[in-house]
Design an enzyme around this catalytic site. Structure first.
Site, PDB file in Angstrom:
ATOM      1  N   ASP A  55       5.384  -6.595   2.708  1.00  0.00           N
ATOM      2  CA  ASP A  55       5.002  -7.044   1.795  1.00  0.00           C
ATOM      3  C   ASP A  55       5.704  -8.063   0.549  1.00  0.00           C
ATOM      4  O   ASP A  55       6.506  -6.915   0.323  1.00  0.00           O
ATOM      5  CB  ASP A  55       4.016  -6.077   1.242  1.00  0.00           C
ATOM      6  CG  ASP A  55       2.137  -6.885   1.084  1.00  0.00           C
ATOM      7  OD1 ASP A  55       1.899  -7.622   2.230  1.00  0.00           O
ATOM      8  OD2 ASP A  55       1.189  -5.442   1.674  1.00  0.00           O
ATOM      9  N   GLU A 113      -0.156 -12.388  -1.448  1.00  0.00           N
ATOM     10  CA  GLU A 113      -1.290 -12.548  -1.922  1.00  0.00           C
ATOM     11  C   GLU A 113      -1.667 -14.069  -2.598  1.00  0.00           C
ATOM     12  O   GLU A 113      -0.947 -14.251  -2.890  1.00  0.00           O
ATOM     13  CB  GLU A 113      -1.688 -11.259  -2.741  1.00  0.00           C
ATOM     14  CG  GLU A 113      -1.965  -9.801  -2.056  1.00  0.00           C
ATOM     15  CD  GLU A 113      -2.385  -9.265  -2.846  1.00  0.00           C
ATOM     16  OE1 GLU A 113      -3.213  -9.575  -3.966  1.00  0.00           O
ATOM     17  OE2 GLU A 113      -1.903  -7.964  -2.570  1.00  0.00           O
ATOM     18  N   SER A 138       1.092  -1.174  -0.097  1.00  0.00           N
ATOM     19  CA  SER A 138       0.244  -0.005  -0.140  1.00  0.00           C
ATOM     20  C   SER A 138       0.959   1.432   0.445  1.00  0.00           C
ATOM     21  O   SER A 138       0.758   1.955  -0.233  1.00  0.00           O
ATOM     22  CB  SER A 138      -0.801   0.495   1.249  1.00  0.00           C
ATOM     23  OG  SER A 138      -0.446  -0.479   2.673  1.00  0.00           O
ATOM     24  N   GLU A 151      -8.950  -9.812   4.589  1.00  0.00           N
ATOM     25  CA  GLU A 151      -9.766  -8.155   3.344  1.00  0.00           C
ATOM     26  C   GLU A 151     -10.932  -8.483   2.498  1.00  0.00           C
ATOM     27  O   GLU A 151     -11.298  -9.050   1.745  1.00  0.00           O
ATOM     28  CB  GLU A 151      -8.850  -7.763   2.476  1.00  0.00           C
ATOM     29  CG  GLU A 151      -9.022  -6.216   2.469  1.00  0.00           C
ATOM     30  CD  GLU A 151      -7.862  -5.495   1.524  1.00  0.00           C
ATOM     31  OE1 GLU A 151      -6.598  -5.875   1.831  1.00  0.00           O
ATOM     32  OE2 GLU A 151      -7.980  -4.030   1.177  1.00  0.00           O
TER      33      GLU A 151
HETATM   34  O1  KIV Z   1      -0.412  -3.259   1.785  1.00  0.00           O
HETATM   35  C1  KIV Z   1      -1.182  -2.587   3.112  1.00  0.00           C
HETATM   36  O2  KIV Z   1      -1.375  -2.224   3.191  1.00  0.00           O
HETATM   37  C2  KIV Z   1      -2.120  -4.711   3.141  1.00  0.00           C
HETATM   38  C3  KIV Z   1      -2.905  -4.320   3.766  1.00  0.00           C
HETATM   39  C4  KIV Z   1      -3.898  -3.934   4.475  1.00  0.00           C
HETATM   40  C5  KIV Z   1      -3.582  -5.676   4.290  1.00  0.00           C
HETATM   41  O3  KIV Z   1      -1.134  -5.521   2.570  1.00  0.00           O
HETATM   42 NA    NA Z   2      -0.332  -5.105   0.521  1.00  0.00          NA
END
Ligand code: KIV
Ligand code: NA
Length: 266
Positions: A84, A116, A46, A183
């Site tokens: 991530d 993911e 994000s 989510e």
């Molecule tokens: O990238 C992110 O912030 C996320 C969260 C919303 C779980 O994957």
């Molecule tokens: Na994410």
């Protein structure tokens, strides 16, 4: 003064204790949340839309994730830092996932990675876990698939979609994930998944019954410009506070009242 580990989070589920996770994209905010006692910090992709100015998470690169994650690790002492894996860094093969997860562990020093996908990512999760890398999975609304979804619709609605979500949750648990983000799924379904899994569920837009909750920090602190999703609660209005500070600074410079004598070397 050790960091939070996967064992601490497993023990929390055993005791029925809920925990919180926030995103962080730099040492400064990571340090604030670490001092506040947030046990798990997610260097989310994000960062793409919340920190780097892209429309979606899709353009985010491995080099960017390594840089942001390393900063969050440097700025924190106690939190588990989860990085991530960005779009395109793991979908090709388990070997590709391993190569890039190892970069995040070695170059950024994170304690875990997140990727993911449920059944579709299970083989990669298995390989990473075998190699000693704690993996957090992410199912339901997976934002890297925004173009396939045609937006960010709620997931798991209807019998078939609900069954698929349950299969995905069980697949990532079976593959060895220590936790799974749910989510944008209906609260009842998230509750059912949470009850059926031994590993911790982390909800975002998934109701109150998951083992943990995560929010994007810029949303929860009121830094985001414009609308935020329905599932976000804004605990502060930082955008207004910072904007006011900047306007006041500029006004005092224009008026010649800053710097005052106390800010000035004689
Ligand atoms: O990238 C992110 O912030 C996320 C969260 C919303 C779980 O994957
Ligand atoms: Na994410």
């Amino acid at each position: 003064n050790r960091r939070v580990t996967v064992r601490d989070l497993a023990a929390a589920k055993q005791r029925g204790e809920k925990w919180s996770m926030l995103t962080a994209y730099d040492a400064l905010t990571g340090g604030v949340f670490d001092e506040a006692g947030i046990p798990v910090l997610l260097v989310g992709d994000s960062a793409g839309n919340c920190h780097l100015g892209y429309e979606t998470t899709v353009p985010v690169t491995m080099d960017q994730m390594v840089m942001l994650s390393a900063a969050v690790v440097r700025g924190t002492k106690r939190a588990m830092v989860v990085a991530d894996m960005p779009f395109g860094s793991y979908q090709e093969s388990p070997a590709q996932a391993m190569h890039n997860a190892a970069r995040l562990m070695k170059e950024a020093g994170v304690g875990a990675v997140k990727l993911e996908g449920g059944e579709r990512s299970a083989r990669s999760i298995e390989l990473l876990v075998e190699a000693g890398i704690p993996v957090m999975a992410h199912i339901g609304l997976t934002p890297q698939s925004v173009h396939a979804f045609g937006g960010y619709p709620v997931q798991g609605r209807g019998d078939e979609a609900a069954h698929q979500l349950l299969r995905d949750a069980k697949a990532v648990q079976q593959a060895g994930a220590f936790s799974v983000v749910l989510e944008a799924v209906p609260a009842e379904l998230a509750k059912q998944v949470t009850e059926e899994l031994a590993i911790a569920t982390v909800g975002i837009g998934a109701g109150v019954d998951t083992d943990a909750q995560v929010l994007v920090w810029t949303d929860m602190a009121g830094m985001t410009a414009g609308r935020v999703p329905k599932f976000v609660k804004q605990y502060a209005n930082l955008r207004a506070v910072l904007g006011d500070a900047a306007r006041e600074f500029a006004a005092e410079v224009s008026a010649g009242s800053f710097p005052a004598p106390e800010h000035t070397f004689k």
